[in-house]
Motif scaffolding. Structure first.
Motif, mmCIF file in Angstrom:
data_model
loop_
_atom_site.group_PDB
_atom_site.id
_atom_site.type_symbol
_atom_site.label_atom_id
_atom_site.label_comp_id
_atom_site.label_asym_id
_atom_site.label_seq_id
_atom_site.Cartn_x
_atom_site.Cartn_y
_atom_site.Cartn_z
ATOM 1 N N GLU A 78 0.825 -1.207 0.000
ATOM 2 C CA GLU A 78 0.000 0.000 0.000
ATOM 3 C C GLU A 78 0.859 1.257 0.000
ATOM 4 O O GLU A 78 1.971 1.255 0.490
ATOM 5 C CB GLU A 78 -0.888 0.020 1.241
ATOM 6 N N GLY A 79 0.306 2.315 -0.560
ATOM 7 C CA GLY A 79 1.001 3.593 -0.553
ATOM 8 C C GLY A 79 0.740 4.337 0.728
ATOM 9 O O GLY A 79 -0.188 3.993 1.462
ATOM 10 N N PRO A 80 1.491 5.352 1.025
ATOM 11 C CA PRO A 80 2.686 5.709 0.260
ATOM 12 C C PRO A 80 3.819 4.719 0.502
ATOM 13 O O PRO A 80 3.936 4.154 1.582
ATOM 14 C CB PRO A 80 3.043 7.094 0.813
ATOM 15 N N ARG A 81 4.605 4.521 -0.521
ATOM 16 C CA ARG A 81 5.733 3.603 -0.435
ATOM 17 C C ARG A 81 6.933 4.324 0.170
ATOM 18 O O ARG A 81 7.053 5.539 0.064
ATOM 19 C CB ARG A 81 6.111 3.079 -1.832
ATOM 20 N N VAL A 82 7.814 3.568 0.778
ATOM 21 C CA VAL A 82 9.025 4.120 1.371
ATOM 22 C C VAL A 82 10.211 3.718 0.506
ATOM 23 O O VAL A 82 10.385 2.544 0.189
ATOM 24 C CB VAL A 82 9.215 3.607 2.821
ATOM 25 N N ALA A 83 10.995 4.710 0.103
ATOM 26 C CA ALA A 83 12.148 4.455 -0.760
ATOM 27 C C ALA A 83 13.239 3.703 0.001
ATOM 28 O O ALA A 83 13.480 3.959 1.182
ATOM 29 C CB ALA A 83 12.705 5.770 -1.287
ATOM 30 N N ARG A 84 13.901 2.796 -0.691
ATOM 31 C CA ARG A 84 14.971 1.990 -0.103
ATOM 32 C C ARG A 84 16.042 2.866 0.545
ATOM 33 O O ARG A 84 16.530 2.567 1.635
ATOM 34 C CB ARG A 84 15.588 1.097 -1.191
ATOM 35 N N ILE A 85 16.394 3.972 -0.097
ATOM 36 C CA ILE A 85 17.451 4.840 0.416
ATOM 37 C C ILE A 85 17.095 5.445 1.772
ATOM 38 O O ILE A 85 17.970 5.780 2.572
ATOM 39 C CB ILE A 85 17.803 5.943 -0.605
ATOM 40 N N ARG A 86 15.799 5.561 2.072
ATOM 41 C CA ARG A 86 15.362 6.137 3.356
ATOM 42 C C ARG A 86 15.355 5.106 4.477
ATOM 43 O O ARG A 86 15.178 5.468 5.642
ATOM 44 C CB ARG A 86 13.965 6.745 3.217
ATOM 45 N N VAL A 87 15.549 3.827 4.134
ATOM 46 C CA VAL A 87 15.416 2.759 5.115
ATOM 47 C C VAL A 87 16.707 1.962 5.302
ATOM 48 O O VAL A 87 17.088 1.636 6.418
ATOM 49 C CB VAL A 87 14.265 1.806 4.694
ATOM 50 N N GLU A 88 17.377 1.647 4.207
ATOM 51 C CA GLU A 88 18.538 0.764 4.262
ATOM 52 C C GLU A 88 19.665 1.341 5.110
ATOM 53 O O GLU A 88 20.094 2.467 4.895
ATOM 54 C CB GLU A 88 19.050 0.491 2.849
ATOM 55 N N GLY A 89 20.114 0.567 6.077
ATOM 56 C CA GLY A 89 21.224 0.966 6.920
ATOM 57 C C GLY A 89 20.909 2.065 7.920
ATOM 58 O O GLY A 89 21.814 2.629 8.528
ATOM 59 N N LYS A 90 19.651 2.379 8.083
ATOM 60 C CA LYS A 90 19.253 3.475 8.979
ATOM 61 C C LYS A 90 19.055 2.966 10.403
ATOM 62 O O LYS A 90 18.721 1.811 10.628
ATOM 63 C CB LYS A 90 17.964 4.143 8.489
ATOM 64 N N SER A 91 19.229 3.878 11.343
ATOM 65 C CA SER A 91 19.075 3.545 12.759
ATOM 66 C C SER A 91 17.600 3.463 13.141
ATOM 67 O O SER A 91 16.714 3.861 12.382
ATOM 68 C CB SER A 91 19.752 4.616 13.607
ATOM 69 N N ARG A 92 17.380 3.008 14.337
ATOM 70 C CA ARG A 92 16.013 2.916 14.849
ATOM 71 C C ARG A 92 15.352 4.295 14.894
ATOM 72 O O ARG A 92 14.193 4.442 14.538
ATOM 73 C CB ARG A 92 16.031 2.263 16.233
ATOM 74 N N LEU A 93 16.084 5.307 15.341
ATOM 75 C CA LEU A 93 15.522 6.653 15.408
ATOM 76 C C LEU A 93 15.246 7.203 14.009
ATOM 77 O O LEU A 93 14.218 7.843 13.769
ATOM 78 C CB LEU A 93 16.463 7.589 16.177
ATOM 79 N N GLU A 94 16.129 6.930 13.069
ATOM 80 C CA GLU A 94 15.911 7.385 11.689
ATOM 81 C C GLU A 94 14.672 6.726 11.085
ATOM 82 O O GLU A 94 13.893 7.382 10.388
ATOM 83 C CB GLU A 94 17.144 7.091 10.832
ATOM 84 N N ILE A 95 14.462 5.444 11.364
ATOM 85 C CA ILE A 95 13.269 4.747 10.857
ATOM 86 C C ILE A 95 12.013 5.318 11.506
ATOM 87 O O ILE A 95 10.982 5.480 10.859
ATOM 88 C CB ILE A 95 13.367 3.223 11.084
ATOM 89 N N THR A 96 12.097 5.661 12.785
ATOM 90 C CA THR A 96 10.970 6.313 13.460
ATOM 91 C C THR A 96 10.600 7.596 12.722
ATOM 92 O O THR A 96 9.424 7.842 12.425
ATOM 93 C CB THR A 96 11.323 6.638 14.926
ATOM 94 N N ASN A 97 11.591 8.411 12.407
ATOM 95 C CA ASN A 97 11.348 9.672 11.699
ATOM 96 C C ASN A 97 10.782 9.436 10.305
ATOM 97 O O ASN A 97 9.908 10.182 9.847
ATOM 98 C CB ASN A 97 12.627 10.509 11.647
#
Length: 92
Positions: A34-53
């Motif tokens: 389902e949309g909105p989709r999350v781009a790989r660059i915004r998720v890959e290798g990111k920290s827990r806090l970054e994923i929260t944001n």
């Protein structure tokens, strides 16, 4: 619940996840249909806090809780999903 408290509840939930479950969560988020989709660059290798944001900025505060709970259930973390919903809605 204020947006800061929602972000804190999501961040706290991530802190309680094992590394493998957190990796599974990120992977599940990337493959969400389902949309909105999350781009790989915004998720890959990111920290827990970054994923929260990413969750909050992509889905809004209220939407982020539902999406996070949905992804947790997809990876078999039902207890964590229930706890997150309880912590953010006050429903037990």
């Amino acid at each position: 619940m204020s947006s800061q408290n929602i972000k804190m509840a999501i961040a706290d939930m991530f802190e309680d996840l094992s590394s493998s479950n957190f990796d599974n969560f990120r992977d599940e988020l990337l493959h969400r249909k389902e949309g909105p989709r999350v781009a790989r660059i915004r998720v890959e290798g990111k920290s827990r806090l970054e994923i929260t944001n990413v969750l909050v900025s992509t889905f809004t505060e209220t939407g982020a809780v539902g999406v996070a709970a949905e992804m947790l259930r997809e990876i078999g973390c039902n207890e964590e999903a229930d706890q997150l919903v309880r912590n953010t809605t006050g429903k037990h």
